[in-house]
Design a protein around this motif. Structure first.
Motif, mmCIF file in Angstrom:
data_model
loop_
_atom_site.group_PDB
_atom_site.id
_atom_site.type_symbol
_atom_site.label_atom_id
_atom_site.label_comp_id
_atom_site.label_asym_id
_atom_site.label_seq_id
_atom_site.Cartn_x
_atom_site.Cartn_y
_atom_site.Cartn_z
ATOM 1 N N ILE A 8 -0.598 4.681 3.080
ATOM 2 C CA ILE A 8 -1.349 3.914 3.917
ATOM 3 C C ILE A 8 -0.568 4.454 5.211
ATOM 4 C CG2 ILE A 8 -1.637 1.605 4.845
ATOM 5 C CD1 ILE A 8 -1.482 0.608 1.834
ATOM 6 N N GLY A 9 -1.356 4.722 5.965
ATOM 7 C CA GLY A 9 -0.865 5.232 7.384
ATOM 8 C C GLY A 9 -0.189 6.641 6.995
ATOM 9 N N GLU A 10 1.038 6.525 7.315
ATOM 10 C CA GLU A 10 1.802 7.677 7.089
ATOM 11 C C GLU A 10 3.048 7.462 6.240
ATOM 12 O OE1 GLU A 10 3.010 9.880 10.474
ATOM 13 O OE2 GLU A 10 0.987 10.142 11.168
ATOM 14 N N ARG A 11 2.813 6.390 5.322
ATOM 15 C CA ARG A 11 3.813 5.601 4.636
ATOM 16 C C ARG A 11 3.489 5.507 3.192
ATOM 17 N NH1 ARG A 11 7.672 2.579 8.716
ATOM 18 N NH2 ARG A 11 8.808 2.705 6.807
ATOM 19 N N GLU A 12 4.298 5.846 2.197
ATOM 20 C CA GLU A 12 4.222 5.588 1.039
ATOM 21 C C GLU A 12 4.646 4.172 0.548
ATOM 22 O OE1 GLU A 12 5.065 8.068 -3.129
ATOM 23 O OE2 GLU A 12 5.586 9.054 -0.888
ATOM 24 N N TYR A 13 3.933 3.575 -0.540
ATOM 25 C CA TYR A 13 4.259 2.358 -1.183
ATOM 26 C C TYR A 13 4.092 2.278 -2.520
ATOM 27 C CZ TYR A 13 3.589 0.849 3.507
ATOM 28 O OH TYR A 13 3.965 0.874 5.087
ATOM 29 N N THR A 14 4.774 1.708 -3.434
ATOM 30 C CA THR A 14 4.495 1.580 -4.932
ATOM 31 C C THR A 14 4.090 -0.087 -5.224
ATOM 32 O OG1 THR A 14 6.758 1.399 -5.475
ATOM 33 C CG2 THR A 14 5.930 3.455 -5.492
ATOM 34 N N ALA A 15 3.471 -0.158 -6.115
ATOM 35 C CA ALA A 15 3.288 -1.636 -6.570
ATOM 36 C C ALA A 15 2.833 -1.512 -8.153
ATOM 37 C CB ALA A 15 1.842 -2.305 -5.873
ATOM 38 N N LYS A 16 3.058 -2.351 -8.963
ATOM 39 C CA LYS A 16 2.747 -2.406 -10.262
ATOM 40 C C LYS A 16 1.693 -3.403 -10.735
ATOM 41 C CE LYS A 16 6.213 -5.876 -11.957
ATOM 42 N NZ LYS A 16 7.073 -6.069 -13.140
ATOM 43 N N LYS A 17 1.185 -3.247 -11.731
ATOM 44 C CA LYS A 17 0.103 -4.318 -12.306
ATOM 45 C C LYS A 17 0.878 -5.541 -12.718
ATOM 46 C CE LYS A 17 -4.124 -2.019 -13.208
ATOM 47 N NZ LYS A 17 -5.255 -2.255 -14.014
ATOM 48 N N MET A 18 0.514 -6.594 -12.347
ATOM 49 C CA MET A 18 1.098 -8.015 -12.956
ATOM 50 C C MET A 18 0.760 -8.136 -14.358
ATOM 51 S SD MET A 18 -0.310 -10.735 -10.050
ATOM 52 C CE MET A 18 -0.907 -10.075 -8.373
ATOM 53 N N ASN A 19 1.652 -9.156 -14.731
ATOM 54 C CA ASN A 19 1.381 -9.553 -16.266
ATOM 55 C C ASN A 19 0.172 -10.487 -16.162
ATOM 56 O OD1 ASN A 19 2.251 -12.368 -15.838
ATOM 57 N ND2 ASN A 19 4.033 -11.724 -15.785
ATOM 58 N N ALA A 20 -0.512 -10.775 -17.293
ATOM 59 C CA ALA A 20 -1.778 -11.421 -17.524
ATOM 60 C C ALA A 20 -1.663 -12.870 -16.907
ATOM 61 C CB ALA A 20 -2.080 -11.455 -18.771
ATOM 62 N N PHE A 21 -0.336 -13.549 -17.120
ATOM 63 C CA PHE A 21 -0.086 -14.777 -16.569
ATOM 64 C C PHE A 21 -0.294 -14.962 -15.123
ATOM 65 C CE2 PHE A 21 2.267 -18.396 -15.304
ATOM 66 C CZ PHE A 21 1.515 -19.474 -15.760
ATOM 67 N N ASP A 22 0.530 -14.186 -14.540
ATOM 68 C CA ASP A 22 0.440 -14.183 -13.055
ATOM 69 C C ASP A 22 -0.868 -13.669 -12.482
ATOM 70 O OD1 ASP A 22 2.938 -15.161 -12.988
ATOM 71 O OD2 ASP A 22 3.986 -12.805 -12.741
ATOM 72 N N ALA A 23 -1.627 -12.799 -13.056
ATOM 73 C CA ALA A 23 -2.631 -12.263 -12.496
ATOM 74 C C ALA A 23 -3.790 -13.564 -12.843
ATOM 75 C CB ALA A 23 -3.460 -11.029 -13.315
ATOM 76 N N GLY A 24 -3.900 -14.165 -13.710
ATOM 77 C CA GLY A 24 -4.679 -15.227 -14.009
ATOM 78 C C GLY A 24 -4.320 -16.487 -13.165
ATOM 79 N N ARG A 25 -3.136 -16.803 -13.018
ATOM 80 C CA ARG A 25 -2.685 -17.679 -11.748
ATOM 81 C C ARG A 25 -3.246 -17.619 -10.422
ATOM 82 N NH1 ARG A 25 2.892 -18.686 -9.785
ATOM 83 N NH2 ARG A 25 3.224 -16.602 -10.487
ATOM 84 N N PHE A 26 -2.792 -16.228 -10.156
ATOM 85 C CA PHE A 26 -3.202 -15.687 -8.778
ATOM 86 C C PHE A 26 -4.762 -15.791 -8.535
ATOM 87 C CE2 PHE A 26 1.272 -14.334 -8.516
ATOM 88 C CZ PHE A 26 1.705 -15.308 -7.780
ATOM 89 N N LEU A 27 -5.372 -15.229 -9.434
ATOM 90 C CA LEU A 27 -6.686 -15.163 -9.382
ATOM 91 C C LEU A 27 -7.698 -16.650 -9.131
ATOM 92 C CD1 LEU A 27 -9.162 -13.369 -9.791
ATOM 93 C CD2 LEU A 27 -9.486 -14.036 -12.128
ATOM 94 N N LEU A 28 -7.003 -17.677 -9.786
ATOM 95 C CA LEU A 28 -7.473 -19.134 -9.285
ATOM 96 C C LEU A 28 -7.000 -19.305 -7.880
ATOM 97 C CD1 LEU A 28 -6.362 -21.069 -12.656
ATOM 98 C CD2 LEU A 28 -8.679 -20.118 -11.882
#
Length: 138
Positions: A8-28
């Motif tokens: 993004i821009g000229e910088r590098e970032y990493t991220a991982k996929k969340m576990n199912a529970f966290d993803a479901g909780r945040f989706l709400l």
């Protein structure tokens, strides 16, 4: 967990996929916040036609503290150049400045796509609606 790299821009970032529970909780939590952005994308013919203020219309200060930063933490977002996680106000201020503020939101968008685009695509296909990136026809 799957780890993705974003430039993004000229910088590098990493991220991982969340576990199912966290993803479901945040989706709400993001459903009402993300609705204006998803509607804006669905109504536009391409990404360049999206109104920037429509994308941010669901955000406020509380959203940053209770939704955005916890999502970034659950996704273990990391700035390669800064050698720092991006999961709090302090981290944001250490990795971004007023000139790169849009990069922060672009990073958030990439993390949201990483974690929620597959769900939204499958749900929209299941219920017969176009998914993210598909054309809306009437």
């Amino acid at each position: 967990m799957q780890v993705e790299t974003f430039i993004i821009g000229e910088r590098e970032y990493t991220a991982k996929k969340m576990n199912a529970f966290d993803a479901g909780r945040f989706l709400l939590k993001i459903k009402n916040i993300a609705a204006p952005a998803l509607t804006a994308f669905a109504q536009a013919n391409n990404e360049n036609e999206v109104n920037l203020f429509e994308l941010f219309s669901g955000l406020d200060e509380e959203t940053h503290e209770k939704v955005i930063f916890p999502i970034l933490a659950a996704s273990a977002v990391y700035s390669i150049e800064d050698k720092r996680k991006v999961a709090s106000i302090t981290d944001m201020n250490m990795c971004f400045n007023v000139d790169t503020l849009l990069d922060f939101y672009l990073l958030v968008w990439e993390v949201l796509k990483l974690n929620f685009a597959p769900f939204i695509e499958r749900a929209s296909t299941h219920f017969g609606k176009p998914g993210i990136g598909q054309a809306v026809t009437e």
